[in-house]
Scaffold this motif. Structure first.
Motif, mmCIF file in Angstrom:
data_model
loop_
_atom_site.group_PDB
_atom_site.id
_atom_site.type_symbol
_atom_site.label_atom_id
_atom_site.label_comp_id
_atom_site.label_asym_id
_atom_site.label_seq_id
_atom_site.Cartn_x
_atom_site.Cartn_y
_atom_site.Cartn_z
ATOM 1 N N VAL A 34 0.726 -1.196 -0.040
ATOM 2 C CA VAL A 34 0.243 0.010 0.122
ATOM 3 C C VAL A 34 1.009 1.293 -0.062
ATOM 4 O O VAL A 34 1.834 1.445 0.629
ATOM 5 C CB VAL A 34 -0.947 -0.018 1.304
ATOM 6 C CG1 VAL A 34 -1.674 1.026 1.403
ATOM 7 C CG2 VAL A 34 -1.872 -1.344 1.223
ATOM 8 N N ARG A 35 0.410 2.143 -0.650
ATOM 9 C CA ARG A 35 1.485 3.464 -0.872
ATOM 10 C C ARG A 35 0.741 4.501 0.087
ATOM 11 O O ARG A 35 -0.307 4.421 0.642
ATOM 12 C CB ARG A 35 1.204 4.065 -2.448
ATOM 13 C CG ARG A 35 1.722 3.126 -3.409
ATOM 14 C CD ARG A 35 1.576 3.901 -4.836
ATOM 15 N NE ARG A 35 1.952 2.745 -5.839
ATOM 16 C CZ ARG A 35 1.989 3.229 -7.003
ATOM 17 N NH1 ARG A 35 1.511 4.275 -7.550
ATOM 18 N NH2 ARG A 35 2.488 2.325 -8.151
ATOM 19 N N PRO A 36 1.557 5.398 0.451
ATOM 20 C CA PRO A 36 1.441 6.629 1.262
ATOM 21 C C PRO A 36 0.052 7.146 1.027
ATOM 22 O O PRO A 36 -0.757 7.589 1.682
ATOM 23 C CB PRO A 36 2.626 7.545 1.453
ATOM 24 C CG PRO A 36 3.718 6.446 0.891
ATOM 25 C CD PRO A 36 3.217 5.596 0.120
ATOM 26 N N GLY B 256 -5.198 18.442 10.286
ATOM 27 C CA GLY B 256 -5.175 17.168 11.390
ATOM 28 C C GLY B 256 -4.261 16.076 11.070
ATOM 29 O O GLY B 256 -3.315 15.802 11.962
ATOM 30 N N LEU B 257 -3.898 15.950 9.605
ATOM 31 C CA LEU B 257 -3.110 14.968 9.285
ATOM 32 C C LEU B 257 -1.604 15.420 9.449
ATOM 33 O O LEU B 257 -0.577 14.521 9.817
ATOM 34 C CB LEU B 257 -3.336 14.507 7.575
ATOM 35 C CG LEU B 257 -4.587 13.863 7.183
ATOM 36 C CD1 LEU B 257 -4.802 13.709 5.922
ATOM 37 C CD2 LEU B 257 -4.727 12.443 7.990
ATOM 38 N N VAL B 258 -1.303 16.607 9.055
ATOM 39 C CA VAL B 258 0.011 16.951 9.144
ATOM 40 C C VAL B 258 0.525 17.009 10.913
ATOM 41 O O VAL B 258 1.599 16.699 11.131
ATOM 42 C CB VAL B 258 0.069 18.634 8.744
ATOM 43 C CG1 VAL B 258 1.281 19.188 8.980
ATOM 44 C CG2 VAL B 258 -0.187 18.844 7.286
ATOM 45 N N ILE B 259 -0.437 17.438 11.614
ATOM 46 C CA ILE B 259 -0.209 17.519 13.106
ATOM 47 C C ILE B 259 0.039 16.016 13.500
ATOM 48 O O ILE B 259 1.054 15.641 14.203
ATOM 49 C CB ILE B 259 -1.193 17.899 13.810
ATOM 50 C CG1 ILE B 259 -1.358 19.608 13.553
ATOM 51 C CG2 ILE B 259 -1.281 17.749 15.363
ATOM 52 C CD1 ILE B 259 -2.674 20.367 14.240
ATOM 53 N N SER B 260 -0.598 15.004 13.125
ATOM 54 C CA SER B 260 -0.753 13.725 13.564
ATOM 55 C C SER B 260 0.795 12.996 13.126
ATOM 56 O O SER B 260 1.387 12.357 13.758
ATOM 57 C CB SER B 260 -1.679 12.845 13.132
ATOM 58 O OG SER B 260 -1.819 12.735 11.658
ATOM 59 N N ALA B 261 1.084 13.317 11.594
ATOM 60 C CA ALA B 261 2.454 12.900 11.297
ATOM 61 C C ALA B 261 3.612 13.549 11.770
ATOM 62 O O ALA B 261 4.556 12.713 11.946
ATOM 63 C CB ALA B 261 2.364 13.188 9.831
ATOM 64 N N VAL B 262 3.437 14.786 12.298
ATOM 65 C CA VAL B 262 4.699 15.361 12.797
ATOM 66 C C VAL B 262 4.728 14.896 14.280
ATOM 67 O O VAL B 262 6.038 14.686 14.808
ATOM 68 C CB VAL B 262 4.444 16.809 12.582
ATOM 69 C CG1 VAL B 262 5.672 17.460 13.507
ATOM 70 C CG2 VAL B 262 4.474 17.378 11.236
ATOM 71 N N ILE C 198 -5.464 22.421 -0.783
ATOM 72 C CA ILE C 198 -4.434 21.776 -1.683
ATOM 73 C C ILE C 198 -3.076 21.646 -1.052
ATOM 74 O O ILE C 198 -2.386 20.544 -1.210
ATOM 75 C CB ILE C 198 -4.338 22.175 -3.041
ATOM 76 C CG1 ILE C 198 -5.482 22.127 -3.869
ATOM 77 C CG2 ILE C 198 -2.995 21.731 -3.980
ATOM 78 C CD1 ILE C 198 -5.694 22.951 -5.272
ATOM 79 N N GLY C 199 -2.522 22.680 -0.354
ATOM 80 C CA GLY C 199 -1.399 22.910 0.147
ATOM 81 C C GLY C 199 -1.111 21.983 1.413
ATOM 82 O O GLY C 199 -0.054 21.372 1.605
ATOM 83 N N LEU C 200 -2.083 21.951 2.184
ATOM 84 C CA LEU C 200 -2.058 21.259 3.458
ATOM 85 C C LEU C 200 -2.081 19.722 3.032
ATOM 86 O O LEU C 200 -1.178 18.935 3.651
ATOM 87 C CB LEU C 200 -3.154 21.604 4.571
ATOM 88 C CG LEU C 200 -3.052 23.122 5.158
ATOM 89 C CD1 LEU C 200 -4.362 23.333 5.749
ATOM 90 C CD2 LEU C 200 -1.941 22.868 5.994
ATOM 91 N N ALA D 244 0.721 17.100 4.201
ATOM 92 C CA ALA D 244 0.549 15.869 4.673
ATOM 93 C C ALA D 244 1.191 14.652 4.209
ATOM 94 O O ALA D 244 1.653 13.679 4.662
ATOM 95 C CB ALA D 244 -1.015 15.905 4.959
ATOM 96 N N LEU D 245 0.925 14.745 2.735
ATOM 97 C CA LEU D 245 1.436 13.534 1.910
ATOM 98 C C LEU D 245 3.229 13.447 2.117
ATOM 99 O O LEU D 245 3.728 12.196 2.424
ATOM 100 C CB LEU D 245 1.056 13.469 0.610
ATOM 101 C CG LEU D 245 1.465 12.360 -0.294
ATOM 102 C CD1 LEU D 245 1.161 11.049 -0.144
ATOM 103 C CD2 LEU D 245 1.074 12.714 -1.796
#
Length: 383
Positions: free
Chosen positions: A227-229, A285-291, A368-370, A374-375
């Motif tokens: 599975v890809r990111p 939310g995705l950026v915060i959790s990944a960081v 689009i930017g966020l 996140a990706l």
């Protein structure tokens, strides 16, 4: 006696050792310091400098159909006040268009017979106020009434004797409210709650749940599969997107059937703009959790970065123009500010297309930017 002293000494030694250990633990975890020290500082700065219930630089379109010395004098007194930023016009239609476009907070209309009526003893000035914020509208009405009362008092002071005072006419303000005929704060607050709920579901819930999966190693188990990111992120976004849409629909139904808030704009535009903002919140939310990869820290960051600014610095509680320039700049950087302005206008004023296009474009750029960020962050973590 010596045994008792030894026990007391042992107690204090153990206590000191434990206190040192707790201080080391506290200093080792920076998130605790952020909550204990950074949060109070931020709240003091926000409440001290960013929170203002005053209304300043009110954009008033002053319309004089037939300019007179008295009307010009009153307008000049408004220009000298820090509470007003008057715009001098001669056309009522132009002023009304500024109100519709959201570029004016009110209209002060001097009729063509104002000077004649004032000389006769009684003149009327029409005050039309933008009513999307009922509390702000009431404050503006009070400011205008006070400004006119001060002007009349100055005329009395200049007159000096009773004979001249008796010739000074009385000015009556005829108030009128646009876009909120009921003058109800509920009409203003209920649409704004949509912003807070989408922020809560999109940013805070996503950040906490995703960070919990990072903690448990669930995502790492997916990384060893083909599975890809991108596929992982899309699969994670869809459930929270559905939850956010359900929350949005509940808000729309409650606004219509429980609080009877009128919907002047297009329902499709409201849903479309809400969807854009939901994608923005999901991206945050995705950026915060990944960081962070930590549920507790993700919750705190989501609170600081998304929810609190959405409540305090987006125009929900007070007008940003009444705050210092730095707070205004921060507010204009928040995506919630654009959606807050958009949802209030769509509900109470209708389809103001220049504002709709501009704010939707800003939200689309944020989304689009966020999501791209996140990706990128997730790929970086995979490496």
């Amino acid at each position: 006696m010596n045994q008792q002293v030894k026990q007391q000494n042992s107690f204090w030694l153990r206590l000191i050792a434990l206190v040192k250990k707790e201080f080391h633990q506290l200093l080792r975890d920076r998130s605790n310091l952020a909550i204990g020290i950074l949060l109070p500082i931020l709240l003091i700065l926000i409440f001290g400098y960013g929170l203002s219930l005053d209304v300043k630089d009110t954009r008033i379109a002053v319309v004089m159909e037939s300019p007179s010395l008295e009307a010009i004098d009153i307008s000049s007194s408004l220009q000298l006040s820090p509470y007003f930023s008057p715009m001098m016009l001669t056309s009522l239609k132009e002023a009304e268009q500024l109100m519709v476009d959201g570029e004016a907070d009110g209209i002060l209309h001097f009729g063509s017979d104002f000077a004649r009526n004032l000389a006769a003893g009684n003149a009327t000035i029409q005050l039309v106020v933008h009513g999307t914020d009922a509390n702000k509208a009431r404050i503006i009405q009070g400011y205008v009434a006070n400004a006119l009362a001060n002007w009349q008092q100055k005329q009395i002071d200049r007159a000096g004797n009773k004979q001249q005072i008796s010739t000074i006419g009385i000015i009556t303000v005829e108030p009128r409210l646009w876009f909120n005929a009921a003058n109800s704060s509920t009409w203003f607050l209920v649409p704004c709650v949509i912003v807070l709920i989408i922020t809560l579901v999109g940013a805070m819930l996503t950040a906490m749940v995703m960070a919990k999966e990072w903690e448990r190693g669930t995502l790492e188990a997916l990384f060893v599969t083909p599975v890809r990111p991108l596929e992982i992120l899309i699969a994670k976004i869809i459930p929270y997107f559905v939850v956010g849409i359900i929350g949005l629909l509940l808000c729309l139904l409650a606004a219509r059937w429980l609080f009877h808030v009128p919907m002047q704009g297009s329902l499709l535009v409201i849903i479309f703009s809400s969807t854009l903002y939901l994608l923005v919140s999901l991206g945050i939310g995705l950026v915060i959790s990944a960081v962070t990869k930590n549920q507790f820290l993700a919750c705190q960051m989501a609170l600081f970065i998304s929810f609190l600014p959405s409540v305090m610095l987006s125009g929900f509680i007070f007008d940003l123009r009444s705050t210092p320039m730095i707070i205004q700049v921060i507010g204009q950087l928040l995506p919630a500010t654009y959606f807050m302005d958009l949802i209030k206008t769509l509900y109470l004023a209708g389809n103001v297309w220049p504002m709709i296009i501009k704010n939707c474009a800003v939200l689309a750029a944020y989304a689009i930017g966020l999501l791209a960020l996140a990706l990128k962050v997730t790929r970086k973590r995979l490496e």
